[in-house]
Write an enzyme that holds these catalytic residues in place. Structure first.
Site, PDB file in Angstrom:
ATOM      1  N   HIS A 122       0.861  -1.183   0.000  1.00  0.00           N
ATOM      2  CA  HIS A 122       0.000   0.000   0.000  1.00  0.00           C
ATOM      3  C   HIS A 122       0.896   1.232   0.000  1.00  0.00           C
ATOM      4  CE1 HIS A 122      -2.850   2.975   1.681  1.00  0.00           C
ATOM      5  NE2 HIS A 122      -3.829   2.149   1.336  1.00  0.00           N
ATOM      6  N   ASP A 199       2.933  -4.677   7.987  1.00  0.00           N
ATOM      7  CA  ASP A 199       1.718  -3.889   7.822  1.00  0.00           C
ATOM      8  C   ASP A 199       0.536  -4.852   7.932  1.00  0.00           C
ATOM      9  OD1 ASP A 199      -0.519  -2.529   6.961  1.00  0.00           O
ATOM     10  OD2 ASP A 199       0.343  -1.828   5.079  1.00  0.00           O
ATOM     11  N   GLN A 202      -4.690  -5.181   6.696  1.00  0.00           N
ATOM     12  CA  GLN A 202      -5.659  -6.079   6.074  1.00  0.00           C
ATOM     13  C   GLN A 202      -5.750  -7.429   6.782  1.00  0.00           C
ATOM     14  OE1 GLN A 202      -7.737  -5.002   3.947  1.00  0.00           O
ATOM     15  NE2 GLN A 202      -6.703  -3.044   3.656  1.00  0.00           N
ATOM     16  N   LYS A 225     -10.792  -1.011  10.268  1.00  0.00           N
ATOM     17  CA  LYS A 225     -10.915  -2.210   9.448  1.00  0.00           C
ATOM     18  C   LYS A 225     -11.296  -3.436  10.285  1.00  0.00           C
ATOM     19  CE  LYS A 225      -7.449  -0.513   6.151  1.00  0.00           C
ATOM     20  NZ  LYS A 225      -8.340  -0.128   5.055  1.00  0.00           N
ATOM     21  N   CYS A 363      -4.720   2.596  -3.801  1.00  0.00           N
ATOM     22  CA  CYS A 363      -3.488   3.053  -3.136  1.00  0.00           C
ATOM     23  C   CYS A 363      -2.369   2.025  -3.309  1.00  0.00           C
ATOM     24  CB  CYS A 363      -3.728   3.333  -1.661  1.00  0.00           C
ATOM     25  SG  CYS A 363      -4.836   4.721  -1.365  1.00  0.00           S
TER      26      CYS A 363
END
Length: 405
Positions: A122, A199, A202, A225, A363
């Site tokens: 991202h 990261d 997600q 999220k 993104c």
């Protein structure tokens, strides 16, 4: 254990609304998930009864608000299996958490140092490192993917050398849905004495996060999220690294003593939490974690995988559909195009049928360049989505696709 999706949906009043005269089919969960009523009710109650700035008052409301915020910190510490609350830093989101590490941990990098990223990152895990390049002559090395959207681990391994100072990579691709072998990637980095940042924006709604098991040095994710409020993020950092890092921002709360002759800084975690935090939404985030754990991550992942398999098979029956991302280990994200039809046109027309999907480059423009497309349509699932909604999505897409024949 099976779950009752109909009962779960009752917690999300927004799912009962209509778009035009069509029932809403919300398939934009990768961008942000919806929020259950217990989280919203908590936010309302706190604004009505317990709003006062934290860590700054001896009065009852301030103490109550402080206790609630710090209870969430302990809750997050246990949720991700961190060693101590000092390793849990509140930020405004994944993006700020990565910027914090890039600015603070990156302060030690020297000209000629190298960091390793992947092509599926991202922008939030690309641009902060490019901004660092304005001040440090560091090199960014980018790991490629195969045609299924899986990382080239041999290339990843080959990129480590005596100049490598950090490996940073996404746990799950927000475009491809690929679940990366992050535990192996951390292990490879540590074999070269290189710290690793994951990261997890997600991954956090779908997978159990255990930072001890992963052995990562940094892990970042966002509340919004995870069925939680917006504006709240988490940076987990290994304590020894956080202690060695300079503050990211200056201001109230992150200090021990201030004078015009110099300032000393607070201990962890407050050293990295300058200014007034979003203490209301931080407190409410714990209710989102309760929702996830009560529902069960295994149950959530199982339901989403069934939706993924079902919808993927139906999608491939539509002429011209191409799906991007066919990894063996994949989250409930489907990025696709239909022939030469622009992704925006598909998304715009699906909205007329009440179907909310995401369009564009998500993104992740470098990944789009790698795939050879300007963008895709992306449908992504959460625990409250149903097979009936998948059918509405498919039938609506068929109608949209027929308009361009």
């Amino acid at each position: 254990m099976s779950i009752d999706v109909a009962e779960i949906r009752k917690k999300f009043p927004i799912l009962e609304r209509k778009v035009g005269d069509k029932p809403l089919v919300y398939l934009d969960n990768t961008a942000t998930s919806q929020t259950p009523s217990e989280v919203v009710d908590t936010i309302t109650s706190l604004y009505e009864h317990t709003k006062a700035n934290v860590h700054r008052g001896v009065h009852t409301l301030s103490q109550e608000a402080t206790d609630l915020q710090e209870a969430t910190r302990r809750r997050v510490k246990d949720y991700i299996n961190a060693d101590s609350i000092e390793e849990v830093i509140f930020t405004r989101g994944t993006t700020e958490a990565i910027n914090l590490v890039a600015s603070s941990f990156g302060d030690r990098f020297k000209d000629g140092d190298e960091i390793i990223l992947t092509v599926m990152e991202h922008h939030a895990n690309i641009v902060p490192w490019q901004l660092l390049q304005r001040h440090k002559d560091i090199k960014i090395r980018v790991v490629d993917i195969n045609e299924k959207g899986e990382l080239d681990l041999d290339q990843y391994r080959s990129y480590f050398n005596e100049r490598t100072v950090l490996a940073t990579f996404t746990h799950i691709s927000n475009v491809l849905g690929t679940v990366n072998p992050v535990k192996d990637m951390v292990r490879i980095a540590h074999e070269h004495c290189v710290p690793a940042l994951i990261d997890g924006a997600q991954a956090s709604p779908h997978l159990k996060i255990d930072v001890k098991d992963l052995d990562c040095d940094f892990y970042v994710f966002s509340s919004h999220k995870m069925y939680g409020p917006t504006g709240v993020g988490i940076l987990y950092g290994r304590k020894s690294l956080l202690e060695s890092m300079p503050p990211y921002q200056g201001g109230g709360e992150m200090i021990k003593h201030v004078s015009f002759n110099g300032t000393t800084f607070a201990d962890l975690p407050f050293k990295f939490e300058a200014g007034t935090p979003d203490f209301i939404d931080i407190a409410a985030f714990s209710k989102a974690l309760d929702f996830i754990e009560t529902t069960g991550l295994d149950n959530i992942r199982c339901h989403e995988e069934k939706l993924l398999d079902y919808t993927t098979a139906k999608l491939l029956e539509i002429p011209g559909v191409k799906i991007y991302g066919e990894a063996h280990d994949k989250a409930a994200v489907i990025s696709f195009n239909v022939g030469d039809v622009h992704n925006y046109d598909i998304g715009f027309l699906l909205d007329k049928f009440g179907v909310a999907v995401r369009t564009g480059h998500h993104c992740a423009q470098p990944l789009m360049e790698r795939l050879g497309v300007p963008g895709t349509v992306r449908a992504s699932f959460a625990v409250y989505n149903t097979f009936e909604e998948a059918d509405i999505f498919i039938s609506s897409l068929r109608k949209v696709a027929s308009m361009f024949q």
